[in-house]
Motif scaffolding. Structure first.
Motif, PDB file in Angstrom:
ATOM      1  N   GLY A  69     -40.922  -3.181 -74.683  1.00 11.61           N
ATOM      2  CA  GLY A  69     -42.040  -2.717 -73.887  1.00 11.61           C
ATOM      3  C   GLY A  69     -41.836  -3.176 -72.458  1.00 11.61           C
ATOM      4  O   GLY A  69     -41.619  -4.360 -72.204  1.00 11.61           O
ATOM      5  N   LYS A  70     -41.867  -2.224 -71.522  1.00 17.42           N
ATOM      6  CA  LYS A  70     -41.682  -2.553 -70.107  1.00 17.42           C
ATOM      7  C   LYS A  70     -42.578  -1.661 -69.263  1.00 17.42           C
ATOM      8  O   LYS A  70     -42.474  -0.444 -69.322  1.00 17.42           O
ATOM      9  CB  LYS A  70     -40.220  -2.333 -69.676  1.00 17.42           C
ATOM     10  N   GLY A  71     -43.463  -2.277 -68.492  1.00 17.91           N
ATOM     11  CA  GLY A  71     -44.265  -1.522 -67.544  1.00 17.91           C
ATOM     12  C   GLY A  71     -45.499  -0.886 -68.156  1.00 17.91           C
ATOM     13  O   GLY A  71     -45.562  -0.615 -69.358  1.00 17.91           O
ATOM     14  N   THR A  72     -46.506  -0.667 -67.293  1.00 23.38           N
ATOM     15  CA  THR A  72     -47.756  -0.042 -67.719  1.00 23.38           C
ATOM     16  C   THR A  72     -47.884   1.376 -67.188  1.00 23.38           C
ATOM     17  O   THR A  72     -48.439   2.238 -67.846  1.00 23.38           O
ATOM     18  CB  THR A  72     -48.952  -0.887 -67.233  1.00 23.38           C
ATOM     19  N   ARG A  73     -47.398   1.613 -65.968  1.00 29.13           N
ATOM     20  CA  ARG A  73     -47.414   2.960 -65.395  1.00 29.13           C
ATOM     21  C   ARG A  73     -46.131   3.187 -64.604  1.00 29.13           C
ATOM     22  O   ARG A  73     -45.563   2.246 -64.043  1.00 29.13           O
ATOM     23  CB  ARG A  73     -48.613   3.145 -64.448  1.00 29.13           C
ATOM     24  N   THR A  74     -45.686   4.428 -64.575  1.00 29.62           N
ATOM     25  CA  THR A  74     -44.592   4.843 -63.691  1.00 29.62           C
ATOM     26  C   THR A  74     -45.178   5.823 -62.682  1.00 29.62           C
ATOM     27  O   THR A  74     -45.774   6.836 -63.062  1.00 29.62           O
ATOM     28  CB  THR A  74     -43.459   5.516 -64.479  1.00 29.62           C
ATOM     29  N   ILE A  75     -45.025   5.510 -61.390  1.00 26.20           N
ATOM     30  CA  ILE A  75     -45.613   6.339 -60.341  1.00 26.20           C
ATOM     31  C   ILE A  75     -44.517   6.754 -59.373  1.00 26.20           C
ATOM     32  O   ILE A  75     -44.169   6.014 -58.449  1.00 26.20           O
ATOM     33  CB  ILE A  75     -46.732   5.595 -59.596  1.00 26.20           C
ATOM     34  N   PRO A  76     -43.941   7.941 -59.565  1.00 28.43           N
ATOM     35  CA  PRO A  76     -42.941   8.428 -58.604  1.00 28.43           C
ATOM     36  C   PRO A  76     -43.608   8.811 -57.287  1.00 28.43           C
ATOM     37  O   PRO A  76     -44.828   8.999 -57.211  1.00 28.43           O
ATOM     38  CB  PRO A  76     -42.336   9.641 -59.306  1.00 28.43           C
ATOM     39  N   ASP A  77     -42.811   8.965 -56.259  1.00 23.66           N
ATOM     40  CA  ASP A  77     -43.358   9.248 -54.925  1.00 23.66           C
ATOM     41  C   ASP A  77     -44.150  10.548 -54.873  1.00 23.66           C
ATOM     42  O   ASP A  77     -45.087  10.676 -54.081  1.00 23.66           O
ATOM     43  CB  ASP A  77     -42.221   9.282 -53.891  1.00 23.66           C
TER      44      ASP A  77
END
Length: 580
Positions: free
Chosen positions: A316-324
């Protein structure tokens, strides 16, 4: 989107914990600021021609979006400002429960102390919650410490015994405890902070110690021929990734993963395929069932294909991914050099302080007998360290020259890397100049000239001495940014290990600039879930890739049907070989 605003009402007969009633602040705009280091604040602003009695008094306040709690705190200071047109502007500040902990003294009056003798952190934290529950305002919730709610609960919280004495407030005691946690935690890099989390439950305010580091957990492993090995769980869930621990041979490997989602639903199933010839260390994002974003636990893995011994780790890694492309320009990114620290001295009890240099010089003072001088060290470093080279000039004239080092980054049984560097020095007559190496060496080459450990040119008639830096010094950072030193006094450390560990941790965290990002989300990608203290993947123009950042601040605004989200995030540069 439907917001629900509630205010606390005490039980009129004294039975029960009270309830929350729905409030209707007319024409109000709401801003929530969540901060890892400063706590949370809700600001409510409305323009009215009549007072609002429900918001004119101190009381507990909650804000929900549908069934999701966005804020829970205490209204302290309503502020009415009358305008010339008889309208009033009501500005109401509602603070989270951390403010209360900052005001509750350990004893009944200021100046008292609370001492613990040979107690674990898992014992002390519930007891501090007991003190807070005895002195706080009447409210529906109680303060609680629950190890199961922590993103990371190290065994040292249960096994290590400490004897602290606390003065002043409960929050001061939590802050003091973070210093003990920083020292005791040696398996992970990062400093501890406390988060007061009232969003998880309507009946408890959780006290959450967590590290200022990237949130990650190993859910389990799958090995072809051996099956599934279960490891850890996570309290609120992380994005799921499959990592190859071996080269994938023979054929494609398909995994079927059973998991518990962010809401606790179980079982759920996901499938991921790892292609043949995928090298060791490759990551694959695991697509979840529709509506699922995060995973709290992996309960089983089955597989088909691959070769015997092929092993996949589910992380498990990270809660959200937000690209530009989800961000509203402009996006700010930069480096913060203000907290740089590359040489620190930690002074503990008595004469204790961290060990800066090794006990024995690697090369004791040696005469340089030519302008092209080769020499091997007498002793090898005790571990992979930066080195200190000192040239002393006893002659009547200034000397200039260079020093070349050759060595290795790891033991001979490897894997290792041959390292080489050369630096120029000017040494005035009758003086000595020292220089820290850019590289960390595990061993220096012991071969014959010209592959010897040191090659010194231009310092005939001088002497050379070489030592290893042990704890609290980052040589490459000193050479790149200049000396950024600090001495921390009166630290309650009673062992050499504690002083050394804390010095190492501080320099590892701050020897390179911290990277900060500030950005706002486009309306279609706003998520009001609490992101503070959690990991978010953002595009980092400084490295040219997506990187994991720790969210330190999240701002949400609501006005009519409009919503707004801004985040601030940080990333430490832990890499000792960081360069610009």
């Amino acid at each position: 989107m439907t917001l629900k605003f509630e205010g606390y009402v005490k039980s009129p007969d004294g039975f029960g914990t009270g309830t929350y009633e729905v409030l209707h602040p007319k024409g109000a705009s709401i801003e929530i600021t969540r901060s890892l280091f400063e706590g949370d604040v809700l600001q409510l602003t409305s323009v009215r021609n009549t007072p609002d009695p429900a918001l004119e008094k101190a009381r507990g306040i909650r804000l929900y979006e549908e069934n999701k709690k966005l804020f829970d705190g205490y209204l302290r200071a309503p502020d009415y400002r009358r305008g010339s047109n008889k309208y009033r502007t009501l500005t109401t500040g509602v603070y989270d429960w951390r403010k209360e902990l900052e005001a509750i003294y350990i004893t009944e009056s200021a100046g008292g102390t609370e001492s613990y003798v040979d107690r674990s952190i898992d014992f002390i934290l519930p007891d501090l919650c007991r003190i807070a529950n005895s002195a706080g305002v009447v409210k529906k919730q109680t303060y609680k410490y629950d190890p199961a709610r922590l993103p990371y609960h190290p065994s040292l919280f249960e096994t290590e015994l400490i004897s602290p004495t606390f003065t002043n407030t409960v929050w001061d005691a939590f802050t003091e405890l973070t210093k003990q946690m920083d020292i005791l935690e040696i398996s992970r890099t990062g400093q501890w902070v406390f988060k007061v989390d009232s969003l998880q439950d309507d009946n408890y305010i959780y006290i959450i110690p967590q590290m200022i580091s990237i949130d990650a957990v190993i859910f389990g492993d799958f090995e072809v021929g051996a099956g599934f090995t279960d490891h850890f769980t996570h309290p609120y869930g992380l994005m799921l990734w499959a990592k190859t621990l071996e080269d994938i041979t023979s054929s494609d490997l398909t995994l079927t993963i059973t998991y518990i989602d962010q809401g606790g639903a179980n079982p759920n199933t996901a499938t991921v395929m790892i292609p043949r010839d995928t090298p060791k260390g490759s990551y694959f994002s695991v697509p979840l069932e529709p509506g699922d974003k995060l995973v709290k636990d992996v309960t089983n893995i089955t597989g088909s294909g691959g070769g015997t011994g092929n092993t996949i780790r589910l992380e498990g890694k990270g809660t959200r991914t937000i690209p530009d492309w989800k961000l509203q320009p402009p996006k700010s990114i930069g480096k913060d050099y203000r907290k740089l620290l590359n040489h620190v001295v930690i002074k503990g009890k008595g004469n204790l302080k961290n060990q800066t240099l090794g006990d024995i010089p690697l090369l004791d003072s040696t005469s340089i007998t030519s302008n092209d001088f080769y020499v091997n060290p007498d002793t090898q470093p005790t571990m992979r360290n930066y080195l200190k080279v000192t040239i002393s000039n006893p002659t009547a004239g200034d000397k200039t020259g260079s020093v070349k080092l050759r060595g290795f980054s790891a033991p001979p049984e490897g894997p290792d890397e041959l390292l080489e560097e050369r630096f120029y020095l000017r040494v005035p007559a009758g003086q000595a100049i020292n220089h820290a190496t850019d590289n960390r060496y595990y061993s220096l080459s012991m071969n014959v000239s010209p592959n010897t450990g040191l090659n010194i040119t231009g310092f005939w008639g001088c002497t050379v001495k070489m030592e290893e830096f042990m704890y609290g010094v980052a040589g490459r950072s000193i050479n790149m940014f200049g000396l950024r030193a600090d001495t921390i006094l009166k630290v309650d450390f009673d062992t050499q290990l504690k002083c050394d560990s804390y010095a190492h941790e501080l320099v590892e965290s701050y020897h390179a600039p911290t990277v900060y990002i500030s950005a706002s989300l486009k309306p279609g990608y706003i998520d009001t879930s609490d992101l503070v203290g959690k990991t978010v993947r953002l595009e980092d123009e400084l490295t040219g890739t997506q990187e994991d950042f720790l969210c330190t601040k999240q701002v949400l605004r609501f006005s009519g049907t409009q919503r707004y989200e801004q985040i601030e995030a940080m990333r430490f540069n832990y890499d000792w070989e960081y360069t610009e």
